[in-house]
Structure formats: structure tokens, C-alpha cells
Design an enzyme around this catalytic site. Structure first.
Site, short mmCIF file in Angstrom:
data_model
loop_
_atom_site.label_atom_id
_atom_site.label_comp_id
_atom_site.label_asym_id
_atom_site.label_seq_id
_atom_site.Cartn_x
_atom_site.Cartn_y
_atom_site.Cartn_z
N LYS A 22 0.73 -1.19 -0.15
CA LYS A 22 0.16 0.01 -0.05
C LYS A 22 0.82 1.41 0.08
CE LYS A 22 -2.02 1.78 3.79
NZ LYS A 22 -1.58 3.17 3.86
N ASN A 23 1.93 1.36 0.91
CA ASN A 23 2.65 2.46 1.11
C ASN A 23 3.56 2.68 -0.22
OD1 ASN A 23 1.63 3.08 3.62
ND2 ASN A 23 2.65 2.12 4.66
N ARG A 94 -3.43 10.76 3.65
CA ARG A 94 -2.35 11.79 3.46
C ARG A 94 -1.69 11.93 2.26
NH1 ARG A 94 -0.93 13.69 8.53
NH2 ARG A 94 1.14 14.05 7.89
N ASP A 119 -4.96 7.93 9.49
CA ASP A 119 -5.11 7.15 10.72
C ASP A 119 -4.94 8.34 11.85
OD1 ASP A 119 -5.69 4.79 9.68
OD2 ASP A 119 -3.72 4.22 9.75
N ASP A 309 3.78 -0.06 12.19
CA ASP A 309 2.72 -0.42 11.89
C ASP A 309 2.66 -2.12 12.37
OD1 ASP A 309 1.61 1.40 10.71
OD2 ASP A 309 2.25 1.26 8.75
N VAL A 331 7.34 6.53 17.35
CA VAL A 331 7.15 6.98 16.03
C VAL A 331 5.93 7.89 15.87
CG1 VAL A 331 6.76 6.48 13.56
CG2 VAL A 331 8.18 5.04 15.01
#
Length: 458
Positions: A22-23, A94, A119, A309, A331
Site C-alpha cells: 500500500k505504502n 495523507r 489514521d 505498523d 514514531v
């Protein structure tokens, strides 16, 4: 709205295939806007954030063809037709903020993007983005609805040192530097695998870009990029998520396309508490090697540390591991709120404002909990849960799969759709008992045991 009812089902067994990251996929779609040529992406995951980014690119003039069966997407943006991102994309994720870096090279007269979402895991301020872009010649202003940026004299290369290796800021500055005149050196960058995938994509397209082991990225602005054909790397967060689900259930699951080199700190921590794995060329098999034992300190960090994550699903493992374990989130400052849901299910968790590890983090003086102690092992009980964010959502599903006392009702499952391709189907294929229902909001005030559910999954 849709909700899930997840039943404790015993062991998960079988095989699942990891989708594209996804990222990486979302950022590569934005990066394609740097080029006026056709860009082909392979291994594109069919998830909510990718669909949203596709629509975002279309709104700016991109032509997109996406074959979801073959997972191949072609995107072609011969010209940018709109420099104001529609307000419909405000506060959804974002990605829009990255359009500042991606579009200013082609539209120096100005770009407007709406406020960003994502999120609910902390402030995630944009200061690092803006300060870096300003050093490239960008002028930025804002109002309550968004951000306006322009480069009236064009983008100019510069030396930039990020105060913190922010993933988003690193990506934004890379995208802007591609069209900047001259050389840009960015220090203290994030070096996550998805950043390197972006670098590979840009280099294939003609960018003059290199990385160094000391967290440096060096770019000579080349202007427009050419055509590119690129395969997206597999999703390391999805791979670890299904691995953790297998271990906590006591089952055995082969995660096809899982890559050891993307999971090294996760695999180390998993093995330390009793999780087992076998690595092969085609993937990794996960299982419980011995009864889970806690007593570990899990501290999240930027790459190459333990990813934030991975932290939330791992907390479910720690709730089933004998002994007390520590989580120190460094983080994001607000990523432990989901533990209240696990407490409701019976997990023994305590939250702390202090840094419970060997080193103090940047949140040491913050007045919010960013450390936790989890005492295991405790049985979990079916409950009514509301997902606060994407990764907490998978943690709740994992917990529900091992819970006693019937089925757990889980709201906000659309957040899982943002980042996990066909998560219901994949878990069902392993033996999970999950039903998806359409339900009116007022029905959710009823006890889960007496809900009149209308099945929408048949």
C-alpha cells in the site's frame, strides 16, 4: 454502514498471497504525475487507498486503466488539467500533501491541496514537509481548508537536513527535487523499503538519483521523466499481519511472496517470544514453535527498526505470551489508544507517559501515554469493538479470532479495506469465521448478543 462479526475459530491453516505494498503503490501513482509519458505499475493492490489515489490522479488529468485481475495499472498524464485538488479529497488520507512536491515542477504557478487525513494516531504535523520545500524555493500559505504552494522562480536544488527521518517529508522532497534546477542533497532521510522502491521507479523513468547508507539521497534535477514499467514490492505489513494471526491462533500459514529481507526485525522479535517461521524462495511459513513467552521490550523505530505498523497486531501476541512485556512507541505519539479495546476483551494492559525502555524518545516530555506494559497470558472474550485506525483494526480481528464466548462485533471495518486486499476472503480461506453485515447506526446500541443482523455477504 458495514460491520463484521468475527468468531473465535481455533487455528488458522493454509496459504495466503501477499499483495503489493500500500505504502508504495499510492506514492508511485503520485510520482507518475512527474512524467507526461505512460507509466505501468504491476502488483497493484486492490485496496481503498489505491482506489482513492487513482481518483485523485484522474481529477488532475490522468488517464488510468486498471486491470484488477492481473493487478496491472497504466497511468498517463500528458498535461495537468487542474492545480486545485477537489475538496472531496480532504481529510481522507495523507496522499494529497505529496502533490505539492509532485506538481510544482510542472505547475510552478501554484498548487492547492486540501487538508490531509489518515489514521488517528497523532498529530503527524507537516512542518518537515514545508520547511524542506521552502529550501527548494517554494512559498507556502494555508487556511482552514488547505495549503497553497507556488515556486515563482522555479524549484532550485539545495542542501536539506531533515530534523527527523519522516517518510512523508522524504517522499515529498524527492518528488520536488526531480524538477528542481541543480543538485539537491537530502540528509537524515527515511530509508524504508517503500522509499527505495520510489527511488527505483524514478531511476527507471530517467531520474538522476542515488542513495547512501548514511541516510542521504542525492538528486540532480532532470526535468520531465519518461515512460516506466515497474513491479511494486510486496507489502511487509500485510505479510507480518498474517504471520502474527497464524502464530497467535496456534496454526500454520504459508504467506506467499513474504520477503525475509523486509521483515528482519519483525522475525527476530517473533522468534524471541516463541513464534516460528520457515523461509523459502516463494514465501515464509509461520507457526507457533513453542508456548509464547513474554518478558520482551518492543520499541518501535524508523527503518531499520521495528515498524510502528507491526506494533498493534504484535500486542495481541504479547497478551497471549506468559509474562510481562513492554511496548515503547517512538514514531507516533497517539498509537496506543487501541489497547483500551483489548482491555475490554480481557487483556491486562497498563499505559504510561514515561519512556519504558533503555533510551528516551522525542515524546519523553509529552503529556500523553506512549508506553505500555502487557501482562500475559490472559484469555480474551468476544466484545463489541470500534476500530480506531487501520493496523489497530487487524489487531482487533486477530483478538476476535482467538476470543471465547461467541462472536465479536467490530465496527469501522472500512478502515481495514484501506490497507488489506480482500482481508475477509483471505482469512476465511484459512478457516476464519467472519460475516460482514449492513447495519443502521441505531442498531449498534443493542447488545451484540441480541443484534438483528442483516447478512450482506451472501
Amino acid at each position: 454502514m458495514q460491520i463484521a462479526q468475527v468468531f473465535g475459530c481455533g487455528r488458522l491453516n493454509g496459504e495466503v498471497k501477499v499483495s503489493g505494498a500500500k505504502n508504495a503503490a499510492t506514492k508511485l501513482l503520485v510520482a507518475s504525475l512527474l512524467s507526461d509519458q505512460k507509466c505501468t505499475l504491476r502488483n497493484v493492490p486492490d485496496i481503498g487507498d489505491v482506489s482513492l489515489t487513482v481518483e485523485l490522479c484522474k481529477s488532475l488529468g490522468a488517464h488510468v486503466s486498471w486491470d484488477k485481475e492481473t493487478e496491472v495499472l497504466e497511468i498517463y498524464t500528458p498535461e495537468i488539467q487542474c492545480t486545485r485538488v477537489p475538496p472531496t479529497f480532504s481529510n481522507v488520507n495523507r496522499i494529497p500533501i505529496l502533490l505539492l512536491g509532485a506538481l510544482l515542477g510542472r505547475c510552478p504557478e501554484g498548487v492547492y491541496v486540501p487538508t490531509v487525513g489518515g489514521d488517528a494516531i497523532g498529530e503527524r504535523t507537516l512542518n518537515f514537509h514545508f520547511e524542506g520545500l521552502k529550501q527548494l524555493g517554494v512559498q507556502i500559505s494555508s487556511d482552514s481548508s488547505g495549503y497553497y504552494a507556488k515556486a515563482p522562480r522555479g524549484l532550485k536544488g539545495n542542501y536539506i537536513h531533515l530534523p527527523y527521518p519522516s517518510v512523508g517529508a522524504t517522499e515529498n522532497l524527492i518528488l520536488a527535487a526531480i524538477h528542481a534546477k541543480g543538485r539537491t542533497v537530502i540528509k537524515n532521510v527515511a530509508l524504508e523499503a517503500e522509499i527505495l522502491d520510489l527511488v527505483l521507479f524514478l531511476q527507471k523513468a530517467g531520474a538522476d538519483i542515488t542513495t547512501d547508507n548514511d541516510r542521504t539521497i542525492d538528486i540532480f534535477g532532470t526535468g520531465g521523466l519518461g515512460s516506466v514499467d515497474h513491479t511494486i514490492l510486496p507489502d511487509k505489513i500485510e505479510a507480518a499481519s498474517f504471520g502474527m494471526a497464524a502464530v497467535v491462533s496456534g496454526g500454520r500459514v504459508f504467506v506467499r511472496n513474504a520477503k525475509q529481507e523486509l521483515l528482519i526485525p519483525f522475525l527476530k522479535m517473533l522468534r524471541s517470544i516463541g513464534g516460528g517461521f520457515l523461509v523459502s524462495e516463494s514465501g515464509i511459513e509461520f507457526f507457533q514453535e513453542r508456548p509464547l513467552v513474554g518478558g520482551v521490550v518492543l520499541e518501535t523505530d524508523v527503518h531499520p527498526g521495528f515498524l510502528t505498523d507491526w506494533q498493534q497486531p504484535f500486542a495481541v501476541l504479547l497478551s497471549q505470551a506468559q509474562g510481562s512485556s513492554v511496548i515503547h512507541e517512538t514514531v507516533h505519539e497517539n498509537r496506543l489508544g487501541y489497547l483500551h479495546g483489548l482491555q475490554h476483551m480481557g487483556a491486562e494492559c497498563q499505559l504510561f507517559h514515561q519512556c519504558l525502555s533503555t533510551k528516551a524518545c522525542r515524546y519523553a516530555i509529552g503529556n500523553f501515554p506512549h508506553s505500555a506494559v502487557i501482562h500475559g497470558a490472559t484469555p480474551l472474550w468476544a466484545s463489541h469493538l470500534v476500530i480506531p485506525d487501520l493496523r489497530a483494526g487487524f489487531a482487533y480481528v486477530m483478538a476476535a479470532l482467538i476470543a471465547e464466548g461467541g462472536g465479536s462485533i467490530i465496527e469501522n471495518t472500512h478502515l481495514l479495506d484501506r490497507g488489506y486486499t480482500n482481508w475477509v476472503g483471505k482469512l476465511r480461506s484459512l478457516g476464519a469465521k467472519i460475516q460482514i453485515f449492513d447495519m443502521e447506526q441505531e442498531e449498534l446500541t443493542t447488545s451484540p448478543k441480541s443484534l438483528a443482523l442483516r447478512d450482506a455477504s451472501l
